[in-house]
Design a protein around this motif. Structure first.
Motif, PDB file in Angstrom:
ATOM      1  N   CYS A 139       0.875  -1.170   0.000  1.00 17.76           N
ATOM      2  CA  CYS A 139       0.000   0.000   0.000  1.00 17.76           C
ATOM      3  C   CYS A 139       0.911   1.217   0.000  1.00 17.76           C
ATOM      4  N   SER A 140       0.771   2.081  -0.987  1.00 20.57           N
ATOM      5  CA  SER A 140       1.749   3.156  -1.176  1.00 20.57           C
ATOM      6  C   SER A 140       1.093   4.509  -1.321  1.00 20.57           C
ATOM      7  N   SER A 141       1.898   5.541  -1.100  1.00 20.89           N
ATOM      8  CA  SER A 141       1.493   6.921  -1.364  1.00 20.89           C
ATOM      9  C   SER A 141       2.550   7.572  -2.239  1.00 20.89           C
ATOM     10  N   ARG A 142       2.194   8.717  -2.794  1.00 21.53           N
ATOM     11  CA  ARG A 142       3.079   9.395  -3.740  1.00 21.53           C
ATOM     12  C   ARG A 142       3.322  10.835  -3.305  1.00 21.53           C
ATOM     13  N   THR A 143       4.574  11.268  -3.404  1.00 22.98           N
ATOM     14  CA  THR A 143       4.912  12.680  -3.247  1.00 22.98           C
ATOM     15  C   THR A 143       5.574  13.140  -4.543  1.00 22.98           C
ATOM     16  N   ALA A 144       5.976  14.401  -4.578  1.00 17.71           N
ATOM     17  CA  ALA A 144       6.585  14.926  -5.791  1.00 17.71           C
ATOM     18  C   ALA A 144       7.895  14.240  -6.142  1.00 17.71           C
ATOM     19  N   GLU A 145       8.587  13.687  -5.132  1.00 19.74           N
ATOM     20  CA  GLU A 145       9.896  13.111  -5.401  1.00 19.74           C
ATOM     21  C   GLU A 145      10.044  11.657  -4.958  1.00 19.74           C
ATOM     22  N   SER A 146       8.951  11.039  -4.492  1.00 24.55           N
ATOM     23  CA  SER A 146       9.112   9.684  -3.975  1.00 24.55           C
ATOM     24  C   SER A 146       7.824   8.879  -4.025  1.00 24.55           C
ATOM     25  N   ILE A 147       8.011   7.563  -3.940  1.00 25.42           N
ATOM     26  CA  ILE A 147       6.930   6.637  -3.607  1.00 25.42           C
ATOM     27  C   ILE A 147       7.198   6.154  -2.188  1.00 25.42           C
ATOM     28  N   ILE A 148       6.157   6.152  -1.354  1.00 26.31           N
ATOM     29  CA  ILE A 148       6.297   5.720   0.036  1.00 26.31           C
ATOM     30  C   ILE A 148       5.510   4.429   0.220  1.00 26.31           C
ATOM     31  N   CYS A 149       6.185   3.384   0.647  1.00 26.64           N
ATOM     32  CA  CYS A 149       5.508   2.135   0.989  1.00 26.64           C
ATOM     33  C   CYS A 149       4.938   2.285   2.395  1.00 26.64           C
ATOM     34  N   GLU A 150       3.651   2.512   2.484  1.00 25.56           N
ATOM     35  CA  GLU A 150       3.005   2.725   3.776  1.00 25.56           C
ATOM     36  C   GLU A 150       2.799   1.406   4.529  1.00 25.56           C
ATOM     37  N   ILE A 151       2.438   0.355   3.796  1.00 29.58           N
ATOM     38  CA  ILE A 151       2.177  -0.960   4.391  1.00 29.58           C
ATOM     39  C   ILE A 151       2.621  -2.024   3.397  1.00 29.58           C
ATOM     40  N   SER A 152       3.176  -3.105   3.906  1.00 28.47           N
ATOM     41  CA  SER A 152       3.484  -4.254   3.046  1.00 28.47           C
ATOM     42  C   SER A 152       3.212  -5.532   3.815  1.00 28.47           C
ATOM     43  N   THR A 153       2.871  -6.586   3.087  1.00 29.59           N
ATOM     44  CA  THR A 153       2.652  -7.886   3.712  1.00 29.59           C
ATOM     45  C   THR A 153       2.708  -8.961   2.638  1.00 29.59           C
TER      46      THR A 153
END
Length: 400
Positions: free
Chosen positions: A282-296
């Motif tokens: 489960c990810s989110s996006r910013t102007a300079e990155s992808i953030i992995c918020e949750i993984s399983t």
């Protein structure tokens, strides 16, 4: 301690739709119950502002919908122009009433909605926070403490005004992959492992990486995530933070609503092997990155092939191909993250007492955070703490 819905105390004033307080330095603050009008006001305040994904208007709406007076929107202006905005939830932990970032423990890498122009002339950031405190003490006197945890010190070259108040380092590190030199450099010591995993995936029936692109797909992927997380967290002796109906409904609203955006700011990826989903991010996006918020991942007969790591490879490759600067694994220092990451970030916690009880609790929270940080930085103590949790979980399972 157990979190619960915050109920008014005997010393609380009647709920108001809106409370405001004038502050020094040209600042004024309004505290709104997070109903539709307030959520629209928050969306408007975020236009032109800098904010991290867990303080985005989409996140605020997903988490605060239906919260009633336990959902708050704080709007701080300077000389009539937007300066700072926060989406908050009020929770009861024991006798305490605490206001914190919407989403609670699921909100990581936090940064409030800040209008850079409001502070461009060196304005007193602490005065903005004092205006917020004054409005809360006036309009919501039952709130004992503000708990602003896991905050970024800066975001998109903008300083965090909340850190103008006393703060301490968060117990957990945040880890990320620097993509500035390209994906190929990251593969120098991973190609052999990648080839082995590809053979394993093909032998199991082939693979494909999916992006949840409809309401039905979002719900299917999230149901698997909730089930896998429940099994794993219970075995570890850790409270299932995905277990409540409210949390699950909030995540569903978040990822379904994001589908309406031209480029979704929150999205789900799944790795399917042999026609079965084996790993999820489960990810989110910013102007300079992808953030992995949750993984399983699914702990089945293919777990030995590390489907979660395989999915990370696909996600990181895509982020690099987009020209992003970082793939962010988020908060938490884990071995599987260390296999990729070369950037460490320490977030900050702020605890502000608003009542005598809250001031005592704020000092206690700073102390507890310090103890947790010391344990996590000591491998031996961290190992003992994990073992104690596992033994406790095993004992409880046997009793049941």
């Amino acid at each position: 301690m157990v979190e619960g819905e915050s109920q008014p105390r005997k010393d609380a004033q009647p709920a108001a739709q809106e409370r405001s307080a004038a502050g020094l330095g040209g600042y004024s603050a309004r505290i709104l119950v997070a109903e539709e009008e307030a959520l629209e006001a928050y969306r408007s305040a975020c236009q032109g502002a800098v904010f991290a994904p867990p303080q985005s208007p989409l996140w605020a709406r997903a988490w605060l919908r239906g919260q009633g007076r336990n959902g708050l929107i704080a709007l701080i202006q300077r000389r009539g122009a937007p300066a700072l905005a926060l989406a908050l939830e009020v929770v009861a932990i024991g006798p305490l009433r605490i206001a914190r970032f919407a989403g609670g423990r699921h909100a990581n890498g936090n940064f409030p909605a800040v209008n850079p122009n409001a502070f461009a002339d060196g304005a007193d950031q602490a005065a903005a926070v004092r205006a917020l405190i004054g409005a809360l003490q006036s309009g919501r006197p039952e709130i004992d403490m503000l708990a602003f945890e896991r905050q970024r010190e800066a975001f998109q070259q903008c300083a965090n005004p909340l850190l103008a108040f006393p703060h301490s380092a968060s117990p957990n590190l945040s880890l990320a992959v620097d993509l500035s030199e390209g994906f190929d450099k990251l593969l120098r010591d991973k190609r052999r492992r990648r080839r082995r995993q590809l053979r394993q995936m093909e032998a199991a029936g082939g693979y494909r990486r999916l992006t949840a692109a409809s309401k039905e797909e979002v719900e299917e992927v999230l149901e698997l995530l909730f089930a896998w997380k429940s099994v794993r967290l219970n075995r570890m002796g850790v409270h299932d933070i995905f277990g409540s109906d409210q949390v699950r409904a909030s995540f569903r609203r978040l990822f379904v609503s994001a589908l309406e955006e031209p480029q979704p700011s929150f999205f789900l990826h799944a790795l399917e092997v042999g026609g079965k989903i084996r790993a999820i991010t489960c990810s989110s996006r910013t102007a300079e990155s992808i953030i992995c918020e949750i993984s399983t991942f699914c702990e089945d007969e293919l777990a030995y092939a590390s489907p979660g790591d395989f999915l990370f490879y696909e996600n990181i490759a895509e982020a690099a191909a987009e020209g992003l600067a970082f793939y962010d694994f988020g908060v938490g220092d884990e071995l599987y993250k260390r296999l990729w990451c070369d950037v460490e970030t320490r977030h900050a916690d702020v605890f502000i007492g608003l009542t005598p009880l809250g001031r005592a609790a704020a000092q206690a929270n700073f102390a507890v955070a310090g103890v947790k940080r010391a344990i996590k930085q000591n491998p031996t103590l961290a190992k003992l703490a994990r073992r104690a949790r596992q033994m406790s979980a095993k004992s409880q399972a046997q009793e049941n």
